[in-house]
Motif scaffolding. Structure first.
Motif, short mmCIF file in Angstrom:
data_model
loop_
_atom_site.label_atom_id
_atom_site.label_comp_id
_atom_site.label_asym_id
_atom_site.label_seq_id
_atom_site.Cartn_x
_atom_site.Cartn_y
_atom_site.Cartn_z
N ALA A 257 -32.81 -15.62 -13.66
CA ALA A 257 -33.41 -14.30 -13.92
C ALA A 257 -32.63 -13.56 -15.00
O ALA A 257 -33.21 -12.93 -15.88
N GLY B 152 -42.05 -17.86 -13.80
CA GLY B 152 -42.14 -16.67 -14.63
C GLY B 152 -41.80 -17.00 -16.08
O GLY B 152 -42.46 -16.54 -17.00
N PRO C 104 -37.87 -11.59 -8.86
CA PRO C 104 -38.20 -11.99 -10.21
C PRO C 104 -39.29 -13.07 -10.22
O PRO C 104 -39.42 -13.83 -9.28
N GLY C 105 -40.11 -13.08 -11.27
CA GLY C 105 -41.07 -14.15 -11.44
C GLY C 105 -42.52 -13.76 -11.19
O GLY C 105 -43.42 -14.37 -11.74
N MET D 187 -49.38 -13.50 -19.67
CA MET D 187 -48.90 -13.47 -18.29
C MET D 187 -50.05 -13.32 -17.31
O MET D 187 -49.83 -13.12 -16.12
N LEU E 256 -33.34 -15.11 -18.37
CA LEU E 256 -34.75 -15.17 -18.77
C LEU E 256 -35.02 -14.46 -20.10
O LEU E 256 -35.72 -15.00 -20.95
N LEU F 133 -42.75 -9.59 -14.19
CA LEU F 133 -42.96 -10.03 -15.58
C LEU F 133 -43.48 -8.89 -16.45
O LEU F 133 -43.00 -8.69 -17.57
N MET G 142 -44.65 -18.62 -17.70
CA MET G 142 -45.73 -17.67 -17.95
C MET G 142 -45.45 -16.83 -19.19
O MET G 142 -46.37 -16.49 -19.93
N ILE G 143 -44.16 -16.50 -19.40
CA ILE G 143 -43.81 -15.69 -20.56
C ILE G 143 -44.27 -16.40 -21.83
O ILE G 143 -44.70 -15.79 -22.80
N TYR G 144 -44.21 -17.73 -21.81
CA TYR G 144 -44.63 -18.50 -22.98
C TYR G 144 -46.13 -18.77 -22.99
O TYR G 144 -46.62 -19.48 -23.85
N ALA H 175 -39.66 -19.94 -8.60
CA ALA H 175 -40.57 -18.83 -8.87
C ALA H 175 -40.17 -18.13 -10.16
O ALA H 175 -41.02 -17.73 -10.95
N VAL H 176 -38.86 -18.01 -10.38
CA VAL H 176 -38.40 -17.38 -11.61
C VAL H 176 -38.69 -18.28 -12.80
O VAL H 176 -39.08 -17.82 -13.87
#
Lengths: 502, 339
Positions: free
Chosen positions: A46, A333, B54-55, B305, A49, B60, A336-338, A329-330
């Motif tokens: 995290a 994330g 987070p995530g 996202m 990230l 996000l 997903m950012i990409y 899970a992180v």
């Protein structure tokens, strides 16, 4: 054949110097945060990230994945040498690893841990390559009744690892379950056992329990014994002997396989699989009385299960987009950012990416091994540091570690209380493992039981009407019987050998 | 010897006076700044509290906002995750313990604000504990079934629910979650008693949607963002979107309103600050959000996202929250789940 081709082109990408560097950085950071209790892979990923904003997706995920499995390696060193399990998954490693360190075999213990992590991690990635999507579909078939049956099965560990007295083990298990109830109810979201004290709404964190019961209590114990250093004797060879490795080979295969298949199921964390693997190994062993006194298999089993579980987690993440554990899970994330959508489409739309990441896992596992093995000797010397210097450091790490879980002093207080409690429990031979196991399993059992009842319209026979859950329940029954028979055998042997069970 | 001791005392006292004087002059400076009201803001790092781990989408999108706002104001905006106790831990930290000086802001969402207020007679965190600044993200809810489910479209499903309401299993985070709300609104719109249906409580959106894909419960009532990965992978069939407009993620899936089912349920997230935060800071945040919401790069990142950039200014946001609280309090009361 096509898979192999894709994998090879993945290797071509992953072996580019800059990607290789990312894997190494990730593995290094991971090893470091894994060794420090509290600061697990979840927070490390995290924190890093935002860094990914400047990196390309492949590089970033390679680095983040490196942190993830690097942390699994790192967790072993503090558990074995200092007796501080950084998280619940490292407790099983601690059971035999720390006694080994006390006997001056910290080096071989660390070496075995690193090697079994590497072997099982690699096995896991191979399975991921060839059967990934196939297994992912099977994971979907696991509904609440199946989870319930699986958790019951895991609960049999309490009997296997509960020490000499079944009633003491059950009492500690029940105490652990009671502790897990503190906080908002899993299903009702209403506060339970908080005594009107709002900060308890978040419940107790397993890491503060583990650090208190194992690390802090060990320090207190050392003070009482006027310990001079963790290990008095000569460190001797720092590397596991060929004989050690030969002894561990079957263990690694068993632990790795168990860890891999369990790890496919979202929610079944390494904390559960490590205990199961340890218990399985104790059951398979011809000399179960050695466990808890520095049996090398007792280190190899949980460490291999640990890494296989984390590899398997990538299958459900990539193939279904379901994160099986908080660090994943992180990582999700991060994907997903990409704008990368995990799921079957990921394999079709971004094969270059997926295969480069998978190839980097092979490399990352090797990097972790290369990184860890040379350090083993250095680490092992830690056990000879005078206890008067080491004890405050262990306490400091423990306190900082528990604080970083949620940046909350309450967790530190809990750890200290359980440190004192743990000291007395150990002194009077009350087993700690059942407490931790039930603390982890309790809420999952409750959740899956209530969910099963809800989906079956209150029909209690649902567990016997579904093939997977029925099989698991039958296996649980058989395991329970075996456990009780084996206990008798172990107890009589302990009586004859004069060893004391922990 | 005595001399030396005396000297130490004198030096000590001198040092003390200097320190005290220094401190007091600093504090007078501080108070004169607040007197002037619209002092420069922000002059230091801002904490953006996320009441979730987070995530997830809350996290996000909050990170995205933090990124854009910090670039705009040239001050770091630090995202802090405070998960636990169904948003309460984070809200407690950000809104109750946080100082109302604009340096603690919270990534709030409908579940933490509206649903908590509507679902509980005595919520631990009340609406009045914060100032709602503006909304920045939307995420419509939708209805889905397993890919191998016999229901091919929403009509078939609705007919079946009308016949067998007691066989309808659906997943939900709590009795008063977004999922429960979505399913309850559907039931209300098609004239079915929600109390007859069977909610299966789960602990995360991804756990819920996985149960639907595995066929362990019938109706998926998650957000489009939670539904998308498994739907794109062919494990789920999305039947209808619960918002007024179609979702960008599922452009071919009709809205409920298109099918004659009159519902509109959307998850959203926004910025909140502790009560007592000065007006000019609230305005400054609202303006900043309004501006970044127009930035094509922001919209695009949001889309990646699977969120939907959607802005409401302070006044509109507050009005919509007020309306929803009334509406949903009534609904939860009729469902018998208000605690």
């Amino acid at each position: 054949m096509e898979t192999l081709h894709l994998l090879l082109s993945g290797f071509a990408t992953a072996l580019q110097p800059d990607n290789l560097l990312m894997a190494a950085i990730g593995a290094f950071v991971g090893t470091l945060v894994g060794a420090l209790p509290g600061l697990g892979p979840t927070s490390a990923i995290a924190i890093l990230l935002p860094l990914t904003a400047v990196l390309s997706p492949t590089k970033a995920i390679i680095m983040l994945a490196g942190i993830y499995y690097g942390a699994m390696y790192g967790g072993a060193s503090s558990a074995i040498l200092l007796g501080i399990p950084g998280d619940a998954a490292a407790v099983a490693t601690c059971l035999d690893g720390h006694p080994m360190a006390k006997q001056g075999r910290g080096g071989p213990a660390l070496g075995t841990a690193a090697f079994s992590s590497f072997a099982a991690g690699t096995m896991g990635v191979i399975a991921l390559v060839f059967f990934g999507p196939l297994f992912a579909d099977q994971a979907l078939k696991f509904g609440p009744p199946e989870y319930f049956a699986l958790m019951l099965l895991a609960l049999t560990v309490v009997i296997g690892l509960g020490g000499a007295s079944i009633s003491k083990a059950l009492a500690m298990g029940f105490f652990g379950y009671l502790l897990s109830l503190i906080g908002l109810g899993t299903m009702t979201n209403m506060p339970r056992l908080t005594f009107g004290y709002a900060p308890l709404w978040g419940g107790l964190d397993v890491i503060s329990l583990v650090i208190g019961l194992f690390a802090i209590s060990e320090v207190l114990n050392g003070i009482e014994e006027k310990k001079v250093a963790i290990s008095m004797g000569n460190i001797g060879s720092v590397f596991p002997t060929l004989n050690d490795l030969r002894k561990s080979a079957k263990t690694i295969v068993r632990g790795g396989t168990l860890g891999f298949f369990m790890g496919l199921l979202p929610g079944v964390s390494a904390a559960i699989t490590t205990f199961l693997a340890y218990d399985l190994e104790k059951k398979c062993s011809k000399t179960p009385e050695r466990f808890g006194h520095g049996a090398i298999e007792g280190v190899a089993a949980p460490e291999s299960a640990n890494n296989a579980t984390s590899s398997a987690g990538f299958i459900t993440l990539f193939a279904l987009g379901i994160p099986g554990s908080p660090p994943l899970a992180v990582l999700l994330g991060g994907l997903m950012i990409y704008g990368l959508t995990p799921g079957p489409m990921l394999f079709q739309q971004n094969p270059d990416f997926v295969w480069a990441v998978i190839a980097s896992m092979f490399i990352g596992n090797a990097v972790c091994l290369v990184l860890n093995l040379p350090l083993v000797g250095l680490w092992a010397k830690l056990t000879q540091v005078p206890f008067g210097i080491l004890a405050p450091i262990i306490l400091l790490i423990s306190i900082v570690g528990t604080y970083t879980i949620r940046n909350d002093m309450l967790d530190v207080l809990v750890a200290l209380i359980f440190g004192i409690l743990g000291y007395f429990l150990k002194k009077f031979h009350w087993p700690l493992v059942p407490l931790i196991i039930c603390f982890i399993l309790g809420p999952m059992l409750e959740k899956s039981l209530l969910q099963s009842f809800a989906m079956a319209f209150e029909n209690p026979f649902i567990f016997f009407q579904r093939p997977i859950s029925l099989t698991l329940i039958v296996v649980t029954g058989v395991l329970l019987i075996i456990s009780i028979i084996l206990r008798r055998r172990t107890n009589s042997r302990i009586a004859s050998s004069g060893l004391e069970e922990v | 010897m005595k001399m030396k001791k005396k000297m130490i005392w004198i030096i000590g006292i001198l040092l003390l006076t200097v320190t005290v004087a220094g401190c007091s002059s600093q504090s007078t400076q501080g108070s004169s700044q607040t007197d002037k009201q619209e002092a420069a803001y922000p002059t230091k790092q801002i904490e953006l509290v996320v009441p979730a781990g987070p995530g997830g989408l809350t996290d996000l999108t909050a990170r995205l906002v933090a990124d854009f706002v910090s670039k705009k104001w040239k001050q770091p905006v630090l995202v802090i995750n405070k998960p636990g106790a169904g948003n309460v831990t984070g809200l407690q930290y950000g809104l109750i313990q946080g100082r109302p000086d604009g340096y603690t802001v919270v990534a709030d969402n409908i579940a933490a604000s509206v649903l908590m207020a509507a679902g509980m007679k005595n919520p631990p965190i009340k609406l009045e504990d914060r100032i709602f600044v503006s909304k920045f993200v939307d995420n419509p809810m939708c209805f889905s079934v397993a890919a191998d489910s016999p229901f091919k479209d929403m009509k078939e499903l609705v007919e079946w629910i009308k016949q067998n309401p007691e066989k309808l299993t659906h997943t939900s985070l709590s009795t008063t979650s977004m999922n429960a709300l979505t399913a309850a609104e559907l039931c209300k719109a098609i004239g079915v008693d929600y109390k007859k249906t069977q909610p299966v409580l789960v602990q995360s959106g991804s756990a819920g949607i996985t149960m639907i894909a595995g066929g362990h419960a019938v109706l998926g009532d998650q957000s489009v963002q939670e539904t998308y990965p498994l739907a794109a992978g062919g494990k789920l069939r999305v039947l209808a979107v619960a918002s007024k407009e179609r979702s960008l993620l599922f452009p071919d899936v009709p809205t409920c309103q298109e099918l004659g089912i009159n519902i509109d349920v959307t998850w959203y997230g926004g910025i909140s600050v502790p009560k007592g935060t000065p007006d000019y800071i609230v305005k400054k945040w609202d303006q900043a959000i309004a501006e970044i919401e127009k930035d094509p790069e922001f919209i695009n990142k949001m889309k990646e996202m699977h969120g939907n950039a959607s802005y409401l200014n302070t006044a509109d946001y507050n009005n919509s929250i007020k309306e929803q609280v009334e509406q949903y309090t009534e609904l939860f009361d009729s469902m018998g789940v208000r605690q």
